[in-house]
Design a protein around this motif. Structure first.
Motif, mmCIF file in Angstrom:
data_model
loop_
_atom_site.group_PDB
_atom_site.id
_atom_site.type_symbol
_atom_site.label_atom_id
_atom_site.label_comp_id
_atom_site.label_asym_id
_atom_site.label_seq_id
_atom_site.Cartn_x
_atom_site.Cartn_y
_atom_site.Cartn_z
ATOM 1 N N SER A 107 0.958 -1.263 -0.060
ATOM 2 C CA SER A 107 0.093 0.081 0.053
ATOM 3 C C SER A 107 0.996 1.260 -0.198
ATOM 4 C CB SER A 107 -0.914 0.125 1.333
ATOM 5 O OG SER A 107 -0.176 -0.171 2.598
ATOM 6 N N VAL B 281 -0.005 7.169 -6.910
ATOM 7 C CA VAL B 281 -1.258 7.977 -6.972
ATOM 8 C C VAL B 281 -1.220 9.408 -7.674
ATOM 9 C CG1 VAL B 281 -3.396 9.044 -5.872
ATOM 10 C CG2 VAL B 281 -2.200 7.086 -4.944
ATOM 11 N N ALA C 291 -11.118 11.979 -7.335
ATOM 12 C CA ALA C 291 -10.518 10.388 -7.117
ATOM 13 C C ALA C 291 -9.004 10.263 -6.360
ATOM 14 C CB ALA C 291 -10.439 9.522 -8.273
ATOM 15 N N LEU D 241 -8.374 7.915 -3.340
ATOM 16 C CA LEU D 241 -7.304 6.852 -3.236
ATOM 17 C C LEU D 241 -6.361 7.075 -2.228
ATOM 18 C CD1 LEU D 241 -6.673 6.571 -7.205
ATOM 19 C CD2 LEU D 241 -7.364 4.827 -5.898
ATOM 20 N N VAL E 277 -7.983 5.231 0.681
ATOM 21 C CA VAL E 277 -8.069 3.904 0.794
ATOM 22 C C VAL E 277 -6.767 3.430 1.105
ATOM 23 C CG1 VAL E 277 -8.411 1.864 -0.812
ATOM 24 C CG2 VAL E 277 -9.966 3.951 -0.806
ATOM 25 N N LEU E 278 -5.661 3.815 0.244
ATOM 26 C CA LEU E 278 -4.293 3.285 0.571
ATOM 27 C C LEU E 278 -3.726 3.573 2.205
ATOM 28 C CD1 LEU E 278 -2.669 4.302 -2.734
ATOM 29 C CD2 LEU E 278 -3.465 1.862 -1.971
#
Length: 423
Positions: free
Chosen positions: A88, A95, A104, A108, A111-112
């Motif tokens: 991750s 990203v 987005a 992202l 989430v990571l």
């Protein structure tokens, strides 16, 4: 023991490198790159919010990997958590920014960062327990200090890479691609860590357990809920101090005081280096004199030092800022050097991986996730000296002092080297 402790140290250093490099990036560049429509202060707050998500995920990682550790062994936890955190972290470096993919991009990141926290939530419990449960009773504090040195090494490595890039790249180059390099380096480090851990032996204490808990979390909640809450409250000041020094102060001094990034990183790294060097000594004192007394001393010292620390920070003078950070790190390590032995000794072996890790990482939510956000908001409301931050930190220290005072001592006495049963 030396080989085992060294492998645990290397693993925690690598995983905390992954976690800390995000905090440094959040303080320096993530706000403008991923939240460009926000004001500078709001962008920093938003970046710190994504930073805090990792702490929220850590207790969930403790539950997931704690279940594995209590049911199937400590060793599998070390491999799985390292893989998750490393992958991750590398992905964060890939990203695209807000200018490329819009909203987005921060999603992202969230989430990571969550996945990073999930992996780190399992790392500490597995590494510490494997070391503690191999160590002789009278030297648990000393041997368990090895994985506790890992966070300091991870921090120094993460910030050393950023400092080197800052010294060799222009501001435009660092913002364009330089900040990504430390995240990509995590892939190499994770590979090294997996190699070191591939041949570690399972904990003998785990192998002695005949009746493994079917659902460790259920037993912890039913039988040890008070202990979990006390340990979380007790540890919150340690997290608050560490991330005030290493994350919030970095953003505050570079944005508000005009101190250069290189100067701030050098001051902070110097204080963390001393902290890491003192960890084995303080842990050895815990073997001699007990875990709880040192924790009480550390909390008291923290409560007394927070106002002087913010005053020294506000001067913007490198030597004075370093002294402020150094005092805070010494108070911090008086508590956290012995925690790796203290928390496992508080819980019975059958639920130890879950109980100790959940308490440890809930403290991170209270102290680590909230502190940079609260401190940034308080500092924005005050004058040059952020007295509100000092007051907040003092309050957290007093809360932790009360929690430590309510916990029992666990240090094994010489005549009874058997497993303590205070949980």
């Amino acid at each position: 023991m030396l080989r085992l402790a060294t492998a645990s140290l290397a693993g925690t250093a690598i995983e905390f490198y992954d976690f800390f490099v995000y905090g440094t990036a959040a303080a320096l560049v993530l706000g403008p790159l991923f939240f460009p429509t926000f004001s500078p202060v709001a962008g920093t707050l938003a970046a710190f919010a994504t930073f805090g998500v990792g702490f929220v995920a850590r207790p969930l990682g403790s539950v997931l990997f704690g279940h594995i550790g209590d049911r199937h062994g400590r060793r599998p936890v070390l491999v799985a958590s390292l893989l998750l955190t490393g992958a991750s972290t590398v992905a964060v470096g890939c990203v695209p920014t807000y200018d490329t993919i819009g909203v987005a991009a921060p999603l992202l990141l969230l989430v990571l960062r969550f996945l990073q926290g999930l992996g780190l939530g399992g790392e500490w419990g597995g590494a510490v327990l494997l070391t503690v449960e191999h160590a002789p009773a009278g030297r648990r504090g000393l041997w368990s200090s090895f994985p506790q040195v890992g966070p300091a090494l991870g921090f120094l490595l993460a910030n050393g890479v950023v400092l080197g890039l800052s010294a060799t790249l222009s501001e435009a180059q660092f913002a364009a691609w330089g900040w990504r390099v430390p995240f990509w380096a995590a892939g190499v480090l994770a590979t090294v860590g997996l190699w070191l851990r591939s041949s570690l032996a399972e904990s003998p204490r785990f192998l002695e357990i005949d009746d493994h808990a079917r659902v460790p979390l259920a037993e912890v909640v039913r039988d040890h809920w008070r202990l979990v809450l006390l340990t979380a409250g007790a540890l919150s000041i340690g997290y608050a101090v560490f991330y005030t020094v290493t994350t919030w102060s970095l953003a505050y001094a570079t944005e508000r005081l005009g101190v250069s990034r290189s100067v701030m990183l050098t001051c902070i790294m110097g204080a963390v280096l001393v902290k890491g060097s003192l960890t084995p000594l303080v842990a050895w004192l815990g073997d001699l004199h007990g875990r709880r007394p040192l924790c009480l001393i550390g909390c008291t010292a923290t409560a007394l030092w927070m106002f002087p620390m913010v005053a020294l920070l506000a001067t913007g003078e490198p030597l004075l800022m370093f002294l402020g950070f150094l005092g805070a790190m010494i108070a911090f390590i008086m508590m956290f050097a012995v925690i790796a032995a203290y928390l496992p000794e508080l819980y019975e072996p059958r639920v130890r991986c879950t109980g100790a890790a959940v308490g440890y990482n809930l403290g991170g939510v209270l102290g680590g996730a909230l502190t940079p956000i609260v401190a940034t908001a308080l500092a924005d409301q005050g004058g040059r000296v952020p007295w509100g931050v000092g007051a907040y930190m003092t309050g957290v220290a007093l809360l932790s002092l009360v929690c430590f005072a309510l916990l029992p001592e666990t240090r094994p006495v010489p005549a009874a080297a058997a497993e303590p049963a205070t949980g």
